[in-house]
Design an enzyme around this catalytic site. Structure first.
Site, mmCIF file in Angstrom:
data_model
loop_
_atom_site.group_PDB
_atom_site.id
_atom_site.type_symbol
_atom_site.label_atom_id
_atom_site.label_comp_id
_atom_site.label_asym_id
_atom_site.label_seq_id
_atom_site.Cartn_x
_atom_site.Cartn_y
_atom_site.Cartn_z
ATOM 1 N N CYS A 8 0.740 6.862 7.572
ATOM 2 C CA CYS A 8 -0.463 7.574 7.806
ATOM 3 C C CYS A 8 -0.570 8.888 7.114
ATOM 4 O O CYS A 8 0.647 9.336 6.700
ATOM 5 C CB CYS A 8 -1.134 7.940 9.356
ATOM 6 S SG CYS A 8 -1.143 6.366 10.406
ATOM 7 N N GLY A 36 -3.226 6.128 3.664
ATOM 8 C CA GLY A 36 -4.223 5.143 4.927
ATOM 9 C C GLY A 36 -5.257 5.164 4.382
ATOM 10 O O GLY A 36 -6.243 5.903 3.939
ATOM 11 N N ASN A 111 1.781 10.871 12.557
ATOM 12 C CA ASN A 111 2.043 9.863 11.520
ATOM 13 C C ASN A 111 3.426 9.354 11.884
ATOM 14 O O ASN A 111 4.493 10.071 12.163
ATOM 15 C CB ASN A 111 2.099 10.599 10.231
ATOM 16 C CG ASN A 111 3.150 9.659 9.093
ATOM 17 O OD1 ASN A 111 2.822 8.459 9.115
ATOM 18 N ND2 ASN A 111 3.468 10.435 7.976
ATOM 19 N N GLY A 112 3.899 8.068 12.042
ATOM 20 C CA GLY A 112 4.939 7.380 12.458
ATOM 21 C C GLY A 112 4.896 6.519 13.631
ATOM 22 O O GLY A 112 3.857 6.190 14.063
ATOM 23 N N TYR A 256 7.949 5.004 -3.031
ATOM 24 C CA TYR A 256 6.595 4.171 -2.908
ATOM 25 C C TYR A 256 5.404 5.220 -2.392
ATOM 26 O O TYR A 256 4.555 5.254 -2.797
ATOM 27 C CB TYR A 256 6.660 2.789 -2.453
ATOM 28 C CG TYR A 256 5.393 2.365 -2.256
ATOM 29 C CD1 TYR A 256 4.788 1.423 -3.413
ATOM 30 C CD2 TYR A 256 4.426 2.287 -0.975
ATOM 31 C CE1 TYR A 256 3.487 0.994 -3.070
ATOM 32 C CE2 TYR A 256 3.400 1.607 -1.012
ATOM 33 C CZ TYR A 256 2.850 0.741 -2.009
ATOM 34 O OH TYR A 256 1.770 0.462 -2.020
#
Length: 490
Positions: A8, A36, A111-112, A256
């Site tokens: 995210c 996201g 996030n995670g 990426y």
């Protein structure tokens, strides 16, 4: 219950005056849309009253100008973009998560992935907690609000919560009077902050988001650090959890996930990808006529490969920028359909040529096979694929969409076998040794998480993870044999 794994983007801003922060947050999130594309949300604080909206979809679909205006003005605002890789996609799982508790209000973005969320959720349910979502974020919010009851402040409650939760978490949260952020002690996911000309502070997953709203990058949030931004412009830093774990930034951020124009922990993502291409050219040489990159993350690496190999670089694949990443698409059928919609070959560049096709990775193999077919159909005489990371052999438990081993092509096949399956004349992966050289500078106490490549996990492996079914069957002897087979190269 199936565990939801997510990658995210988080954003937060605090101003010393009431202003249109929802539009600024929208702009900051737009720069993070690549992280996201499944759901998004914004929450704003207007004199202690929270207004928020979240839904499934891209930012420009969810937030019309009318919707943004309806949120009103405020002095603190946070936002989130999300995607899930398994489980049910629904609006309830969208963030920010807004909580009303005995000592006030809280809005939270995460996030995670936690590695102990299963145990924590079970414990909380046995104590009477009723969960409305399937996210780790709700687990964090329950623990956080409970700790707040016996704490002097939300930051003290967060500090105590960090003693309990384990895994990957970059958090941005809002109380009636503060903007608070923190990063897990391993530093798995990036998080940074900056300042605007008017003095407002901005927190975001990536520095490109700060650039988008006109904020100047100050620094990254340190692994384990809690930062509290106050209305008077002061910042308080809490570092009890700093240096408690070995820093393990996800290396895949550079390969990426992150945008090329971002700076993560002092290192340029663009330069890291160019360096990866240069090292790839040294490790996997080939006689060819043209080097082309697979948009977007393969373009920088293709420039590096061309620079080192002296093979001309050309734009050979045109991307439809209105199509999201196939890697982020939530099911395999959709990924396959999106390849043709996403990329179109430029035949004049490819026809009759020996092509070096540079990409970031191969996960399942289906997308790569279809991509190679596009290039073949455009008239390529030969196709030599080069990848800026080692083979994915192990699953990730920290929020990266690296699937269970049963769907990882490199888990079941050697490199020559993969080359045959996807239809290339040769296939070369960047080695683990070279991977560690792509980012510079790095502080001496900082390291990377490369578990999806080498199986060395910084944390315990979740006991409930379905991904363990295959991991637990691999003996050390098999691992060594598999490594030797894959290291044969082309």
């Amino acid at each position: 219950m199936a565990k939801i794994n997510e990658e995210c983007g988080v954003f937060g801003i605090i101003s010393q005056k009431e202003e249109d922060l929802a539009n600024l947050t929208y702009g900051g999130l737009f720069a993070l849309q690549h992280r996201g594309q499944e759901a998004c949300g914004i929450a704003i604080n207007n004199e202690g009253i929270f207004h928020y909206y979240k839904d499934l979809g891209l930012l420009n679909d969810v937030f019309t100008s009318e919707r943004l205006a309806s949120l009103g003005k405020g002095s603190i605002c946070i936002g989130h973009v999300r995607y899930s890789t398994s489980g049910v996609t629904n609006r309830m799982n969208a963030q920010p998560m807004v909580v009303n508790h005995s000592k006030g209000h809280l809005a939270l973005c995460h996030n995670g992935n936690l590695v102990n969320s299963y145990e924590l959720r079970n414990k909380l349910e046995l104590e009477g907690c009723i969960f409305q979502t399937t996210t780790d974020t709700e687990v964090i919010s329950y623990i956080l609000t409970r700790e707040r009851i016996n704490s002097k402040s939300m930051e003290e409650a967060l500090d105590k919560t960090m003693d309990v939760i384990d895994g990957a978490y970059s958090l941005v949260m809002m109380t009636p009077s503060k903007l608070i952020c923190c990063r897990d002690p391993y530093g798995f996911r990036p998080l940074c902050y900056g300042q605007m000309e008017d003095g407002s502070y901005v927190v975001a997953s990536e520095s490109c988001s700060l650039d988008c709203v006109g904020a100047k990058l100050i620094r990254d949030v340190e692994p384990g650090e809690i930062l509290v931004f106050n209305f008077d412009g002061t910042i308080n830093s809490y570092t009890r959890h700093c240096n408690s774990k070995k820093s393990s930034l996800c290396i895949f951020e550079y390969i990426y996930f992150a945008r090329s124009d971002s700076i993560i922990e002092g290192a340029s993502v663009h330069q890291a990808r160019v360096k990866a291409g240069e090292l790839l050219a040294k490790e996997h040489k080939v006689d060819a006529d043209v080097v082309i990159g697979v948009p977007d993350s393969g373009l920088d690496a293709a420039i590096g490969y061309s620079k080192e190999s002296k093979i001309p670089y050309e734009i050979g694949l045109l991307k439809n920028k209105y199509i999201g990443r196939t890697f982020i698409a939530s099911n395999q059928k959709l990924r396959e359909q999106m390849v043709k919609l996403k990329l179109n070959p430029i035949k004049e560049v490819i026809q009759g040529k020996r092509v070096v096709l540079v990409d970031d990775s191969i996960v399942r193999g289906t997308t790569s096979a279809r991509l190679v077919k596009l290039v073949r159909d455009a008239g390529a005489k030969e196709v030599h694929m080069r990848l800026t990371c080692p083979p994915f052999i192990y699953p990730c438990y920290y929020g990266t969409d690296v699937d269970s081993q049963e769907n990882l092509i490199a888990f079941h096949h050697t490199i020559p076998e993969i080359a045959k399956i996807i239809g290339v004349d040769s296939l070369g992966y960047l080695s683990l040794e070279a991977l560690e050289k792509i980012v510079c500078p790095r502080k001496c106490n900082q390291g990377y998480c490369k578990a999806c490549f080498d199986g060395v996990y910084p944390t315990k492996i979740p006991s409930n993870a379905s991904k363990n079914r295959f991991e637990n069957k691999i003996s050390d002897e098999w691992k060594q044999k598999h490594s030797q087979r894959n290291n044969k190269g082309d």
